[in-house]
Design an enzyme around this catalytic site. Sequence first.
Site, PDB file in Angstrom:
ATOM      1  N   LYS A  70       0.831  -1.203   0.000  1.00 33.25           N
ATOM      2  CA  LYS A  70       0.000   0.000   0.000  1.00 33.25           C
ATOM      3  C   LYS A  70       0.872   1.263   0.000  1.00 33.25           C
ATOM      4  O   LYS A  70       2.078   1.194   0.276  1.00 33.25           O
ATOM      5  CB  LYS A  70      -0.948  -0.053   1.203  1.00 33.25           C
ATOM      6  CG  LYS A  70      -1.925  -1.248   1.133  1.00 33.25           C
ATOM      7  CD  LYS A  70      -2.923  -1.242   2.277  1.00 33.25           C
ATOM      8  CE  LYS A  70      -3.887  -2.422   2.157  1.00 33.25           C
ATOM      9  NZ  LYS A  70      -4.952  -2.375   3.199  1.00 33.25           N
ATOM     10  N   TYR A  93     -12.299  -3.016  -4.039  1.00 35.71           N
ATOM     11  CA  TYR A  93     -12.889  -2.917  -2.696  1.00 35.71           C
ATOM     12  C   TYR A  93     -14.420  -2.862  -2.724  1.00 35.71           C
ATOM     13  O   TYR A  93     -15.038  -2.420  -1.760  1.00 35.71           O
ATOM     14  CB  TYR A  93     -12.317  -1.710  -1.965  1.00 35.71           C
ATOM     15  CG  TYR A  93     -10.910  -1.925  -1.437  1.00 35.71           C
ATOM     16  CD1 TYR A  93     -10.622  -2.980  -0.567  1.00 35.71           C
ATOM     17  CD2 TYR A  93      -9.866  -1.065  -1.783  1.00 35.71           C
ATOM     18  CE1 TYR A  93      -9.322  -3.178  -0.082  1.00 35.71           C
ATOM     19  CE2 TYR A  93      -8.576  -1.249  -1.289  1.00 35.71           C
ATOM     20  CZ  TYR A  93      -8.320  -2.314  -0.433  1.00 35.71           C
ATOM     21  OH  TYR A  93      -7.046  -2.504   0.061  1.00 35.71           O
ATOM     22  N   HIS A 105      -1.906  -5.614   1.143  1.00 36.20           N
ATOM     23  CA  HIS A 105      -3.112  -6.392   0.825  1.00 36.20           C
ATOM     24  C   HIS A 105      -2.673  -7.710   0.208  1.00 36.20           C
ATOM     25  O   HIS A 105      -1.735  -7.740  -0.589  1.00 36.20           O
ATOM     26  CB  HIS A 105      -4.004  -5.654  -0.180  1.00 36.20           C
ATOM     27  CG  HIS A 105      -5.023  -6.570  -0.791  1.00 36.20           C
ATOM     28  ND1 HIS A 105      -6.224  -6.861  -0.176  1.00 36.20           N
ATOM     29  CD2 HIS A 105      -4.995  -7.322  -1.921  1.00 36.20           C
ATOM     30  CE1 HIS A 105      -6.890  -7.742  -0.914  1.00 36.20           C
ATOM     31  NE2 HIS A 105      -6.169  -8.031  -1.979  1.00 36.20           N
ATOM     32  N   GLU A 153      -8.772 -10.864  -8.496  1.00 34.60           N
ATOM     33  CA  GLU A 153      -7.824  -9.758  -8.322  1.00 34.60           C
ATOM     34  C   GLU A 153      -6.671  -9.842  -9.318  1.00 34.60           C
ATOM     35  O   GLU A 153      -6.180  -8.824  -9.800  1.00 34.60           O
ATOM     36  CB  GLU A 153      -7.308  -9.760  -6.879  1.00 34.60           C
ATOM     37  CG  GLU A 153      -8.413  -9.424  -5.873  1.00 34.60           C
ATOM     38  CD  GLU A 153      -8.009  -9.610  -4.423  1.00 34.60           C
ATOM     39  OE1 GLU A 153      -6.841  -9.978  -4.160  1.00 34.60           O
ATOM     40  OE2 GLU A 153      -8.871  -9.392  -3.551  1.00 34.60           O
ATOM     41  N   ASN A 196      -2.273  -0.268   6.781  1.00 33.14           N
ATOM     42  CA  ASN A 196      -1.719  -1.534   7.277  1.00 33.14           C
ATOM     43  C   ASN A 196      -0.816  -2.225   6.256  1.00 33.14           C
ATOM     44  O   ASN A 196      -0.681  -3.450   6.242  1.00 33.14           O
ATOM     45  CB  ASN A 196      -2.857  -2.439   7.766  1.00 33.14           C
ATOM     46  CG  ASN A 196      -3.838  -2.784   6.655  1.00 33.14           C
ATOM     47  OD1 ASN A 196      -3.658  -2.349   5.513  1.00 33.14           O
ATOM     48  ND2 ASN A 196      -4.839  -3.572   6.972  1.00 33.14           N
TER      49      ASN A 196
HETATM   50  P1  ATP Z   1      -9.128  -8.747   2.932  1.00 31.99           P
HETATM   51  O1  ATP Z   1      -9.059  -7.484   2.095  1.00 31.99           O
HETATM   52  O2  ATP Z   1      -8.473  -9.873   2.249  1.00 31.99           O
HETATM   53  O3  ATP Z   1     -10.517  -9.096   3.413  1.00 31.99           O
HETATM   54  P2  ATP Z   1      -7.879  -7.195   4.989  1.00 31.99           P
HETATM   55  O4  ATP Z   1      -7.097  -7.600   6.185  1.00 31.99           O
HETATM   56  O5  ATP Z   1      -7.156  -6.312   4.029  1.00 31.99           O
HETATM   57  O6  ATP Z   1      -8.317  -8.495   4.295  1.00 31.99           O
HETATM   58  P3  ATP Z   1     -10.601  -6.036   4.962  1.00 31.99           P
HETATM   59  O7  ATP Z   1     -11.568  -6.192   6.077  1.00 31.99           O
HETATM   60  O8  ATP Z   1     -10.933  -6.646   3.665  1.00 31.99           O
HETATM   61  O9  ATP Z   1      -9.183  -6.458   5.553  1.00 31.99           O
HETATM   62  O10 ATP Z   1     -10.446  -4.465   4.738  1.00 31.99           O
HETATM   63  C1  ATP Z   1      -9.780  -3.978   3.608  1.00 31.99           C
HETATM   64  C2  ATP Z   1      -8.902  -2.846   4.039  1.00 31.99           C
HETATM   65  O11 ATP Z   1      -9.715  -1.767   4.508  1.00 31.99           O
HETATM   66  C3  ATP Z   1      -7.982  -3.154   5.233  1.00 31.99           C
HETATM   67  O12 ATP Z   1      -6.797  -3.789   4.852  1.00 31.99           O
HETATM   68  C4  ATP Z   1      -7.744  -1.767   5.798  1.00 31.99           C
HETATM   69  O13 ATP Z   1      -6.769  -1.053   5.040  1.00 31.99           O
HETATM   70  C5  ATP Z   1      -9.091  -1.098   5.594  1.00 31.99           C
HETATM   71  N1  ATP Z   1      -9.956  -1.238   6.758  1.00 31.99           N
HETATM   72  C6  ATP Z   1     -10.666  -2.332   7.146  1.00 31.99           C
HETATM   73  N2  ATP Z   1     -11.364  -2.104   8.258  1.00 31.99           N
HETATM   74  C7  ATP Z   1     -11.099  -0.823   8.616  1.00 31.99           C
HETATM   75  C8  ATP Z   1     -11.509   0.023   9.678  1.00 31.99           C
HETATM   76  N3  ATP Z   1     -12.321  -0.405  10.632  1.00 31.99           N
HETATM   77  N4  ATP Z   1     -11.013   1.289   9.708  1.00 31.99           N
HETATM   78  C9  ATP Z   1     -10.194   1.740   8.744  1.00 31.99           C
HETATM   79  N5  ATP Z   1      -9.775   0.998   7.721  1.00 31.99           N
HETATM   80  C10 ATP Z   1     -10.213  -0.264   7.641  1.00 31.99           C
END
Ligand code: ATP
Length: 136
Positions: free
Chosen positions: A9, A50, A116, A127, A113
């Site tokens: 990211k 997303y 991805h 993807e 974080n």
């Molecule tokens: P995946 O995308 O495979 O499901 P992930 O760990 O990236 O796993 P997701 O829940 O899909 O998590 O969320 C996508 C992204 O959105 C996260 O990686 C993070 O950057 C952001 N995100 C998720 N939840 C929050 C939140 N509560 N507040 C802020 N940003 C969030």
Amino acid sequence: TQRTLVLLKPDAVRRGLIGEIVGRIERKAGWTITALELRTLDQETLEQHYGEHKGRPFYEPLLEFMSSGPVVALVAEGERVIEGVRALAGPTDPIAAAPGSIRGDFGTITRENLIHASDSEESAERELKLFFPGLS
Ligand code: ATP
């Protein structure tokens, strides 16, 4: 053998962590990086990527953040690489992520974080098509 789509990211790129993170993936036995590119993501790609989060409170700020600078998009290939890269990454919230994981070692903020990685074979397929449409 599996393939997965990984994004470093914009926070990871800005902070000079490309080598550190790519190195961790590269050093896993038998895994190979088969495509890698630095690029700035457009709105359309991000909306498709997303889409499942549309309407959630973090969706708009997430898209803003993800287009705030270049990302590294890469394809990693190898034994159980889908769950493997997610294990290297750690859970979504970097404070909950164990030290030793990428998010646990370098992150504090849930949105920023660092990485991805596709979460299933189905997501990986979708993807990979979205980010590397030319790949066979
Ligand atoms: P995946 O995308 O495979 O499901 P992930 O760990 O990236 O796993 P997701 O829940 O899909 O998590 O969320 C996508 C992204 O959105 C996260 O990686 C993070 O950057 C952001 N995100 C998720 N939840 C929050 C939140 N509560 N507040 C802020 N940003 C969030």
